[in-house]
Scaffold this active site. Structure first.
Site, PDB file in Angstrom:
ATOM      1  N   HIS A 183       0.914  -1.322  -0.114  1.00  0.00           N
ATOM      2  CA  HIS A 183      -0.013  -0.048  -0.074  1.00  0.00           C
ATOM      3  C   HIS A 183       0.842   1.253   0.011  1.00  0.00           C
ATOM      4  O   HIS A 183       0.877   2.091   0.818  1.00  0.00           O
ATOM      5  CB  HIS A 183      -0.798   0.062   1.270  1.00  0.00           C
ATOM      6  CG  HIS A 183      -1.968  -1.102   1.053  1.00  0.00           C
ATOM      7  ND1 HIS A 183      -3.342  -1.053   0.618  1.00  0.00           N
ATOM      8  CD2 HIS A 183      -2.045  -2.480   1.644  1.00  0.00           C
ATOM      9  CE1 HIS A 183      -3.854  -1.954   0.650  1.00  0.00           C
ATOM     10  NE2 HIS A 183      -3.264  -2.992   1.244  1.00  0.00           N
ATOM     11  N   ASN A 207      -0.361  -5.418  -6.414  1.00  0.00           N
ATOM     12  CA  ASN A 207      -1.498  -4.898  -6.011  1.00  0.00           C
ATOM     13  C   ASN A 207      -1.106  -3.733  -4.750  1.00  0.00           C
ATOM     14  O   ASN A 207      -0.328  -4.267  -4.036  1.00  0.00           O
ATOM     15  CB  ASN A 207      -2.533  -5.926  -5.297  1.00  0.00           C
ATOM     16  CG  ASN A 207      -2.871  -6.978  -6.447  1.00  0.00           C
ATOM     17  OD1 ASN A 207      -2.569  -8.017  -6.303  1.00  0.00           O
ATOM     18  ND2 ASN A 207      -3.669  -6.305  -7.476  1.00  0.00           N
ATOM     19  N   ALA A 208      -1.609  -2.393  -5.298  1.00  0.00           N
ATOM     20  CA  ALA A 208      -1.560  -1.632  -4.120  1.00  0.00           C
ATOM     21  C   ALA A 208       0.046  -1.080  -3.915  1.00  0.00           C
ATOM     22  O   ALA A 208       0.324  -0.763  -2.941  1.00  0.00           O
ATOM     23  CB  ALA A 208      -2.376  -1.864  -2.987  1.00  0.00           C
ATOM     24  N   ARG A 215      10.320   3.078 -17.609  1.00  0.00           N
ATOM     25  CA  ARG A 215      11.286   4.459 -17.313  1.00  0.00           C
ATOM     26  C   ARG A 215      10.810   4.688 -15.920  1.00  0.00           C
ATOM     27  O   ARG A 215      11.355   5.655 -15.599  1.00  0.00           O
ATOM     28  CB  ARG A 215      10.688   5.631 -18.289  1.00  0.00           C
ATOM     29  CG  ARG A 215      11.051   5.425 -19.483  1.00  0.00           C
ATOM     30  CD  ARG A 215      10.904   6.719 -20.431  1.00  0.00           C
ATOM     31  NE  ARG A 215      10.938   6.485 -21.829  1.00  0.00           N
ATOM     32  CZ  ARG A 215      10.132   6.429 -22.891  1.00  0.00           C
ATOM     33  NH1 ARG A 215       8.740   6.290 -22.356  1.00  0.00           N
ATOM     34  NH2 ARG A 215      10.222   6.360 -24.034  1.00  0.00           N
ATOM     35  N   ASP A 235      -4.698 -15.992  -7.438  1.00  0.00           N
ATOM     36  CA  ASP A 235      -6.292 -16.504  -7.727  1.00  0.00           C
ATOM     37  C   ASP A 235      -6.499 -16.193  -9.135  1.00  0.00           C
ATOM     38  O   ASP A 235      -7.704 -16.549  -9.703  1.00  0.00           O
ATOM     39  CB  ASP A 235      -7.139 -15.695  -6.748  1.00  0.00           C
ATOM     40  CG  ASP A 235      -7.187 -14.237  -7.087  1.00  0.00           C
ATOM     41  OD1 ASP A 235      -6.122 -13.757  -7.577  1.00  0.00           O
ATOM     42  OD2 ASP A 235      -8.043 -13.499  -6.483  1.00  0.00           O
ATOM     43  N   HIS A 238      -6.354 -11.268  -9.011  1.00  0.00           N
ATOM     44  CA  HIS A 238      -5.457 -10.078  -8.637  1.00  0.00           C
ATOM     45  C   HIS A 238      -4.376 -10.034  -9.454  1.00  0.00           C
ATOM     46  O   HIS A 238      -3.845  -8.855  -9.648  1.00  0.00           O
ATOM     47  CB  HIS A 238      -5.009 -10.261  -7.118  1.00  0.00           C
ATOM     48  CG  HIS A 238      -6.052 -10.039  -6.157  1.00  0.00           C
ATOM     49  ND1 HIS A 238      -7.103 -10.807  -5.751  1.00  0.00           N
ATOM     50  CD2 HIS A 238      -6.049  -8.994  -5.236  1.00  0.00           C
ATOM     51  CE1 HIS A 238      -7.786 -10.218  -4.788  1.00  0.00           C
ATOM     52  NE2 HIS A 238      -7.267  -9.226  -4.515  1.00  0.00           N
ATOM     53  N   ASP A 259      -5.083 -13.755   1.183  1.00  0.00           N
ATOM     54  CA  ASP A 259      -5.617 -12.392   1.279  1.00  0.00           C
ATOM     55  C   ASP A 259      -7.229 -12.755   1.450  1.00  0.00           C
ATOM     56  O   ASP A 259      -7.992 -11.798   1.025  1.00  0.00           O
ATOM     57  CB  ASP A 259      -5.394 -11.435   0.194  1.00  0.00           C
ATOM     58  CG  ASP A 259      -5.593  -9.912   0.308  1.00  0.00           C
ATOM     59  OD1 ASP A 259      -6.096  -9.915   1.974  1.00  0.00           O
ATOM     60  OD2 ASP A 259      -5.449  -9.270  -0.108  1.00  0.00           O
ATOM     61  N   LEU A 292     -11.136  -4.384  -6.189  1.00  0.00           N
ATOM     62  CA  LEU A 292     -10.977  -5.531  -5.540  1.00  0.00           C
ATOM     63  C   LEU A 292     -10.543  -5.411  -4.061  1.00  0.00           C
ATOM     64  O   LEU A 292     -10.235  -4.692  -3.597  1.00  0.00           O
ATOM     65  CB  LEU A 292      -9.695  -6.326  -6.269  1.00  0.00           C
ATOM     66  CG  LEU A 292      -9.965  -7.102  -7.480  1.00  0.00           C
ATOM     67  CD1 LEU A 292      -8.781  -7.529  -8.197  1.00  0.00           C
ATOM     68  CD2 LEU A 292     -10.995  -8.193  -7.357  1.00  0.00           C
TER      69      LEU A 292
END
Length: 370
Positions: A183, A207-208, A215, A235, A238, A259, A292
């Site tokens: 995140h 993800n996140a 570049r 899965d 994702h 997750d 998601l």
């Protein structure tokens, strides 16, 4: 207890007998009388280091939620796990941690062993929340020690670019707590620097986090170029197949996490994920806006997906059992060998799950209705 079949040992496959007692493996011996074509496949039990819920309950709901999710995921082959919390208001997070600890202190048969807590947030970047509630905040040593006094925190996801987080990473490293980048809006160079501070992995790769561009390599590029261990949600929602192949080739010990949310093991419908309402439909879990929000994945499905991507059964087992154990420094599980915990799964000739054992005791599994 004695089981027989194709047994995956650290030295390779052994067609033979596995005997265990008092929760430990006593011996593994070859048996030439067994028919290879009629013998099941024995693997170490799966270890999930990132699971929010299952069986209709989310860890942030407190009470018996951690026990319910541990029982639910045991049905699908998970024998050890980290209960994973969400970014939340301080009082809600404290209550959730205390509730998880009460469940840990009251072991019971029929569920996966809870190894501790994966604290996913609140020390994340508010600009990269994903499905996390908008309660992100900078972390402090005082705050993390307050949380650690309530429950055994084994893993922390944070954004390294937040002011004060280098000191927090170094403190956690010295305390023996694993730290992962997630995140985050951090770029390639800062993520590589953070690996030097004590970061040891990346949370739900791709993800996140800042993406890979030719570049601007981003956090994804740092993981692909420099990570030894890294978690991924296999899965195939994702992360699509091509990106999975990239990660499987680039990262030496890429391992599976689910997750999973409260929707895991449940029919389509509405469930909780922290403060949010989430909706399970067509094999995915999303917020009302379509974002998601965790998964419906179980570890037996993760095994099948890695096999479909070209892994051998032995290599897929590394991703689901051995490497997660190694990442947490667990030397008593993740492999089948004399002296280790009798945590194992039994698969049929199609590699479908048939039996699950936690500490040598058979637990109810998703195959029991067959």
């Amino acid at each position: 207890m004695r089981l027989q079949g194709h047994i995956l040992t650290p030295e390779g496959w052994c067609l033979g007998q596995l005997e265990c007692d008092a929760g430990r493996i006593l011996s593994i011996t070859p048996d030439a009388s067994l028919d290879p074509g009629q013998s099941p496949w024995l693997l170490p039990g799966f270890i999930d280091l990132h699971v929010h819920g299952g069986g209709g309950l989310d860890a942030m709901q407190g009470g018996e939620a951690a026990a319910v999710l541990a029982r639910t995921h045991a049905r699908f082959g998970t024998t050890s796990l980290l209960v994973t919390t969400m970014t939340a208001a301080e009082e809600d997070l404290l209550e959730a941690l205390a509730a998880v600890n009460r469940v840990i202190e009251r072991p019971e048969p029929g569920r996966a062993e809870i190894l501790g807590v994966h604290l996913e947030g609140p020390f994340i970047n508010p600009a990269m929340l994903g499905a996390q509630p908008a309660r992100a905040r900078a972390g402090t040593i005082e705050a993390i020690e307050r949380y650690r006094a309530l429950a055994p925190i084994r893993l922390v996801t944070l954004a390294p670019e937040i002011e004060g987080h280098r000191a927090l990473i170094e403190h956690l490293r010295d305390a023996g707590v694993r730290v992962q980048i997630g995140h985050t809006c951090a770029g390639f160079r800062l993520c590589v620097e953070a690996l030097g501070w004590g970061v040891s992995g990346f949370t739900h790769l791709y993800n996140a986090m800042t993406p890979l561009h030719h570049r601007s390599a981003g956090a994804v590029g740092a993981a692909l170029a420099h990570a030894d261990f890294c978690e991924v949600i296999p899965d195939l929602v994702h992360v699509e197949e091509g990106a999975m192949h990239v990660a499987m080739r680039a990262i030496p010990r890429l391992y599976a996490v689910t997750d999973a949310t409260a929707a895991a093991g449940m029919p389509d419908g509405q469930y909780k994920l922290g403060e949010h309402d989430v909706y399970k439909h067509s094999g995915a879990v999303r917020l009302a806006n379509g974002t998601l929000a965790g998964s419906t994945l179980t570890m037996d499905q993760a095994l099948g997906n890695f096999l479909s991507l070209g892994d051998s059964l032995a290599r897929a087992s590394l991703r689901l059992s051995t490497w997660p154990a190694d990442y947490l420094g667990l030397d008593d599980r993740g492999r089948l060998a004399p002296g280790l915990r009798a945590d194992l799964v039994v698969l049929d000739e199609t590699f479908a799950l048939r039996e699950v054992y936690v500490g040598g005791e058979r637990v109810p599994s998703s195959a029991d209705h067959y």
